[in-house]
Motif scaffolding. Structure first.
Motif: not given
Length: 540
Positions: A458-464, A475-488, A500-505
């Motif tokens: 969810a963080m990966s998609l919502e970053k943009g 904010k919730k993800a950052e509080s848990k120190k989670i790093q996002p996936h690359a999204v295209s 969006g496309i996360v990895g190949k999906h």
């Protein structure tokens, strides 16, 4: 009809009562409410009332009535700011001279002064008292002047008479010391009374002016929430103009991240608008063509063109501000009682002070005049009713202002006074009370997914995204120190969510409508599981 005016020259609650009485005496005036904290009068009168008659009625009592030039909040702040600035220099000098007077008194009492030092203080105290009486004490001398001219006493009259009597008595002793020392003790003068009393009251007035300037902070914060400019479409061109120049019917473009300038309706485009300022709802509202938008709310994403329907004082925010100002200018029943008491209190104090002096002259013996004078001055100074008239209106202004800051609108001072009797509050629906911004409270994964993996996706998609829910997820993800996936190939689906496309999906994140539209039945079943959360005011 109700009219509001500025009143100049008021100092205490007895002033308030006198002005109210003068305004009510004008034919056609139904009621008049004068507020000492705002220095304003609200007059309820018929349309036939001539303003000239109101001016004349007030001027006959020694005050001045003028048409308002700015909102109550700005008037209180600017008036109190000018008042405190004007008092600052007098206050500094008063503090210095008061400390010096107390030091001279202390040394004189504790240690016998040698002749040169005593002679020095003998000449210094009259100079200090003269400066305090005729420079710093000008308002109190003016109070005596009003008493003589209009036969009306106020707080300044009491202070003026007390300090002037002490000064004149001491001056006569100093000027005619050789002639009077055979009859009375000319060594004990009362210059220090003039210096200390005027000094302390001036300091009190300065602190009072500072406090009054802060009472309108809440409303000025609300006014500051309004947009300063609007991008208006005129003759096919987009032009930025001041918000005051926007007219009803103007077409206005509002871009992502901007404040909605005025109230209106969307005629082109769509967006998501954060209306928590007005409604208190933490969830932003989806806006499409035909939707109404409120001035000062925030356009979170997308761009739209709106048609202005309400501008200036007619907008919802302006109406809220006017309601708060009206509440701050209203009177609680206890305040009306204080004003009436103060109007009789000042003449009573003068009578008691004179009675005290006569009592000492009659039964005080040899030093009866000296003790009587000292006692009379004490009665005049100590009995000043300034706090009685100022405490309640200041408390009402601060209370209604603080309530407005926290999203509570108080109708008037009477309602505020009744609030202490409230023992039960009933709210109409779940979710009425919010923090004004969304936050992630629960993550309910399906299948083999974990809460952290769902949050990372969810963080990966919502970053943009510019949506307010995106901020909550980040904010919730950052509080848990989670790093996002690359999204295209990220895409915001206005009114639905994001994809969006996360990895190949391909991944999607959005509301129930999006999931139903994309036939994602596994996720839809998740909404059934989350229905219990909605009963607690939570959103999915």
């Amino acid at each position: 009809m109700k009219k509001t005016y500025d009143i100049k020259g008021m100092h205490c609650a007895s002033c308030v009562y006198v002005v109210e009485k003068a305004l009510k005496s004008v034919t056609g005036v139904n009621s008049a409410v004068v507020n000492l904290a705002t220095n304003k009068a609200t007059v309820d009168c018929t349309a036939e009332v001539n303003e000239l008659h109101l001016h004349e009625a007030v001027s006959r009592t020694g005050y001045e009535l003028v048409a308002p030039t700015m909102p109550i909040s700005e008037h209180v702040h600017s008036h109190s700011q000018m008042e405190s600035n004007g008092l600052r220099e007098d206050t500094i000098m008063s503090i210095v001279l008061t400390i010096l007077s107390i030091a001279i008194m202390g040394v004189d009492l504790l240690l016998p002064l040698n002749l040169p030092a005593k002679e020095f203080s003998h000449h210094l105290m009259p100079l200090m008292a003269t400066y305090m009486m005729f420079v710093v004490g000008r308002p109190y001398l003016a109070g005596i002047g009003r008493f003589i001219k209009y036969k009306r006493a106020d707080m300044d009259t009491l202070v003026g008479i007390g300090t002037l009597v002490a000064y004149l008595y001491s001056f006569i002793l100093s000027a005619f010391e050789l002639q009077l020392q055979k009859y009375i003790d000319t060594e004990h003068t009362y210059y220090e009374i003039t210096v200390i009393v005027i000094g302390l009251i001036t300091l009190g007035k300065y602190l009072e002016a500072r406090a009054k300037s802060h009472t309108s902070t809440a409303i000025r914060k609300l006014i500051g929430l309004q947009a300063k400019t609007a991008r208006v479409i005129r003759d096919g061109k987009e032009v930025d103009i001041p918000i005051e120049e926007v007219l009803v019917g103007d077409l206005i473009r509002v871009r992502a991240g901007e404040k909605v300038p005025v109230d209106g309706v969307i005629v082109e485009g769509g967006s998501v608008v954060d209306e928590s300022l007005v409604t208190g709802e933490s969830m932003p509202a989806d806006k499409v063509i035909g939707s109404h938008v409120i001035g000062a709310t925030i356009n979170k994403s997308g761009s739209f063109i709106m048609k202005a329907t309400k501008v200036g004082a007619d907008t919802m925010l302006s109406t809220i501000i006017q309601l708060i100002e009206r509440a701050q200018g209203s009177k609680a029943p206890i305040q009306r009682m204080a004003d009436v008491v103060s109007s009789y209190f000042v003449p009573s104090v003068l009578f008691v002070a004179v009675l005290t002096l006569l009592g000492w002259l009659t039964f005080g013996g040899t030093n009866g005049f000296v003790y009587g004078l000292y006692s009379m001055i004490s009665v005049l100074i100590i009995a000043c009713p300034c706090a009685m008239g100022l405490a309640t209106p200041t408390a009402v202004m601060v209370g209604t202002g603080k309530a407005a800051e926290n999203g509570i609108l108080i109708k008037d001072a009477y309602s505020l006074e009744l609030a202490h009797k409230v023992n039960t509050i009933v709210f109409d629906k779940t979710g009425t009370l919010t923090r004004g911004e969304p936050a992630v409270t629960d993550i309910i994964p399906n299948g083999k997914a974990t809460a952290n993996s769902v949050l990372k996706l969810a963080m990966s998609l919502e970053k943009g995204s510019e949506h307010s829910l995106a901020d909550a997820i980040l904010k919730k993800a950052e509080s848990k120190k989670i790093q996002p996936h690359a999204v295209s190939r990220f895409k915001a689906l206005v009114g639905y969510g994001v994809e969006g496309i996360v990895g190949k999906h391909k991944a999607m994140l959005g509301n129930k409508r999006l999931m139903g539209q994309k036939r994602m039945w596994t996720i839809v079943r998740y909404f059934l599981r989350s229905s219990a959360s909605k009963s607690k005011g939570k959103q999915s």
